[in-house]
Design a protein around this motif. Sequence first.
Motif, PDB file in Angstrom:
ATOM      1  N   VAL A   1       8.385   5.804   9.271  1.00  0.00           N
ATOM      2  CA  VAL A   1       8.742   6.094  10.646  1.00  0.00           C
ATOM      3  C   VAL A   1       8.101   5.059  11.554  1.00  0.00           C
ATOM      4  O   VAL A   1       6.928   4.728  11.394  1.00  0.00           O
ATOM      5  N   GLY A   2       8.881   4.529  12.492  1.00  0.00           N
ATOM      6  CA  GLY A   2       8.335   3.667  13.518  1.00  0.00           C
ATOM      7  C   GLY A   2       8.207   2.210  13.161  1.00  0.00           C
ATOM      8  O   GLY A   2       7.580   1.450  13.891  1.00  0.00           O
TER       9      GLY A   2
ATOM     10  N   TYR B   1       1.823   2.333   3.269  1.00  0.00           N
ATOM     11  CA  TYR B   1       2.305   1.521   2.152  1.00  0.00           C
ATOM     12  C   TYR B   1       3.268   0.458   2.649  1.00  0.00           C
ATOM     13  O   TYR B   1       3.941   0.632   3.669  1.00  0.00           O
ATOM     14  N   LYS B   2       3.361  -0.628   1.900  1.00  0.00           N
ATOM     15  CA  LYS B   2       4.324  -1.684   2.201  1.00  0.00           C
ATOM     16  C   LYS B   2       5.654  -1.295   1.566  1.00  0.00           C
ATOM     17  O   LYS B   2       5.719  -1.056   0.360  1.00  0.00           O
ATOM     18  N   PRO B   3       6.712  -1.221   2.360  1.00  0.00           N
ATOM     19  CA  PRO B   3       8.008  -0.757   1.849  1.00  0.00           C
ATOM     20  C   PRO B   3       8.487  -1.500   0.608  1.00  0.00           C
ATOM     21  O   PRO B   3       8.944  -0.870  -0.352  1.00  0.00           O
TER      22      PRO B   3
ATOM     23  N   VAL C   1       8.209   9.683   1.592  1.00  0.00           N
ATOM     24  CA  VAL C   1       8.349   9.582   3.038  1.00  0.00           C
ATOM     25  C   VAL C   1       6.942   9.353   3.584  1.00  0.00           C
ATOM     26  O   VAL C   1       6.070  10.191   3.433  1.00  0.00           O
ATOM     27  N   ASP C   2       6.751   8.220   4.192  1.00  0.00           N
ATOM     28  CA  ASP C   2       5.435   7.778   4.660  1.00  0.00           C
ATOM     29  C   ASP C   2       5.407   7.835   6.184  1.00  0.00           C
ATOM     30  O   ASP C   2       5.877   6.929   6.860  1.00  0.00           O
TER      31      ASP C   2
END
Length: 51
Positions: free
Chosen positions: A48-49, A33-35, A27-28
Motif C-alpha cells: 500500500v502506498g 519487503y522489496k516487491p 499483503v504488506d
Amino acid sequence: MIINEWDQFRALDLERVRTLMRTPVLVDLRNIYKPDDVRALGFRYASVGRA
C-alpha cells in the motif's frame, strides 16, 4: 498480511513461509519487503502506498 514493522516480521524466512502456504499471497501494509524480491520467491505480493 503484514500490519506492523516489528523486527520479527522483517526477519521472516520467506522461503519457508512460502512452502507452508497453499496460496502464497503476501499483503504488506508497512512496505517492509522489496516487491521484486518477494515475487521472485513465488508470492503474489501487494503493498500500500508505493508509487
